[in-house]
Design an enzyme around this catalytic site. Structure first.
Site, PDB file in Angstrom:
ATOM      1  N   CYS A 139      -8.208  10.476   7.998  1.00  0.00           N
ATOM      2  CA  CYS A 139      -8.892   9.302   7.773  1.00  0.00           C
ATOM      3  C   CYS A 139      -7.611   8.268   7.560  1.00  0.00           C
ATOM      4  O   CYS A 139      -7.038   7.818   6.618  1.00  0.00           O
ATOM      5  CB  CYS A 139      -9.601   9.028   6.612  1.00  0.00           C
ATOM      6  SG  CYS A 139     -10.386   7.483   6.132  1.00  0.00           S
ATOM      7  N   CYS A 142      -8.501   5.208   5.412  1.00  0.00           N
ATOM      8  CA  CYS A 142      -8.296   5.480   3.922  1.00  0.00           C
ATOM      9  C   CYS A 142      -6.995   5.576   3.483  1.00  0.00           C
ATOM     10  O   CYS A 142      -6.728   4.986   2.663  1.00  0.00           O
ATOM     11  CB  CYS A 142      -9.063   6.867   3.532  1.00  0.00           C
ATOM     12  SG  CYS A 142     -10.680   7.093   4.196  1.00  0.00           S
ATOM     13  N   ASP A 143      -6.100   6.197   4.127  1.00  0.00           N
ATOM     14  CA  ASP A 143      -4.646   6.549   3.875  1.00  0.00           C
ATOM     15  C   ASP A 143      -3.619   5.991   4.305  1.00  0.00           C
ATOM     16  O   ASP A 143      -2.429   6.064   4.016  1.00  0.00           O
ATOM     17  CB  ASP A 143      -4.560   8.183   3.921  1.00  0.00           C
ATOM     18  CG  ASP A 143      -5.713   8.901   3.022  1.00  0.00           C
ATOM     19  OD1 ASP A 143      -6.110   8.259   2.081  1.00  0.00           O
ATOM     20  OD2 ASP A 143      -6.117   9.987   3.479  1.00  0.00           O
TER      21      ASP A 143
END
Length: 332
Positions: A139, A142-143
């Site tokens: 992701c 997300c990261d």
């Protein structure tokens, strides 16, 4: 029936991506007060997408999380209910259907819409599992922030690989896209952006053979599929985008699945079990778009509404026959 009965619902929806949330909206507007069981990924995979530019109605695009959040709020406005839980067991042998959560509680439902979606396919190479969340991520949204100023690899050549890769270029020092073919499958507009981005370079006809590192990713080994040559590349992160696996293990032996594990449903989203419908990426491995998933969620909800109406009509008709007075004929 095992566990504590938490609640009963007319329509239970497992999964909260575009298919599930659209189904919730339509079922809620039919006054059925559907229950959406969110699962591991509230909002589905679309919620992890940085920018959605091809969903109708958003001229300048919209973040995937925001799109899913808006869908949920819209469904809630009309009476949809939501539960943060995982379903670990389903029982189709009794009606209403019985769904058992990971907490041991049970939900009973007159109809069920399965919209559990699909999960990212892993590379299946040495080092991937060991370094998951320590440089290996599925992701970018997300990261991505954690790779600021670093060098990363994206594996894949479809829309997800390029879309998430381009998102990463906001943070990273360099981005290498490794693709097993010599052409991309992504939309032309994404290809153009990638080819003209100075941070992006491509490694063609190749695959990641191993991910190296002790506590974090430090290197990948790459095999050229045409020459069989193996090279190494120093990197800080690996983002695989090589397809998806349908989340259908819960329904193995209960619903018909194809050879790839996708639920088999007809053009009206009906499965082999009356009252059970399936929509979204859990059935669709061809289009895999938010808009097509939403369309199937709409169909599934409408089918559930019609199914319940037919059941109610049949029950009333049966009751009327039972209550109909019997005329006794006298003797001649």
């Amino acid at each position: 029936m095992e566990g504590t009965i938490l609640m009963h619902t007319n329509v239970a929806i497992i999964g909260s991506g575009p298919a599930g949330l659209t189904a919730a909206l339509y079922a809620a507007r039919a006054n059925l007060e559907p229950l959406v069981i969110r699962g591991l990924q509230p909002g589905g995979l679309i919620a992890t997408t940085s920018e959605v530019e091809n969903y109708p109605g958003f001229v300048d695009g919209i973040g995937g999380f925001d799109l899913a959040d808006n869908m949920e709020k819209q469904a809630a406005r009309f009476g949809a209910q939501f539960m943060d839980a995982l379903i670990e067991k389903v029982d189709f042998n009794q009606r209403p259907f019985v769904l058992t959560t990971d907490g041991g509680e049970t939900v009973t439902a007159d109809t069920l819409i399965v919209s559990t979606g699909a999960s990212p396919r892993k590379l299946g190479v040495p080092g991937e599992e060991h370094l998951a969340n320590r440089g290996v991520s599925y992701c970018a949204t997300c990261d991505g922030f954690f790779f600021r100023g670093k060098d990363v690899v994206v594996v894949g050549g479809g829309n997800s690989a390029l879309d998430e890769g381009l998102f990463l270029t906001r943070y990273v020092n360099s981005l290498t896209i490794i693709h097993r073919r010599d052409t991309l499958r992504a939309d032309p507009v994404l290809q153009e952006r990638a080819f003209t981005n100075e941070k992006v370079r491509f490694v063609w006809d190749s695959m990641v053979e191993e991910i190296l590192g002790e506590n974090t990713v430090t290197e990948v080994r790459i095999r050229n599929l045409k020459t069989n040559e193996v090279t190494s590349l120093k990197v800080d992160g690996v983002f695989p985008y090589v397809g998806h696996i349908p989340n259908t293990s819960l329904f193995t032996g209960l619903l018909d699945l194809d050879e790839n594990g996708y639920i088999i449903a007809d053009e009206r989203t009906r499965t082999k079990i009356p009252g059970v419908f399936a929509a979204g990426d859990v059935v669709d491995h061809v289009y895999r778009q938010a808009i097509t998933a939403a369309g199937e969620g709409c169909k599934a909800a409408m089918e559930a509404v019609w199914f319940l109406a037919e059941q109610e009509h049949a029950a009333k008709k049966s009751q009327a026959i039972i209550e109909e007075p019997v005329t006794t004929l006298g003797s001649w």
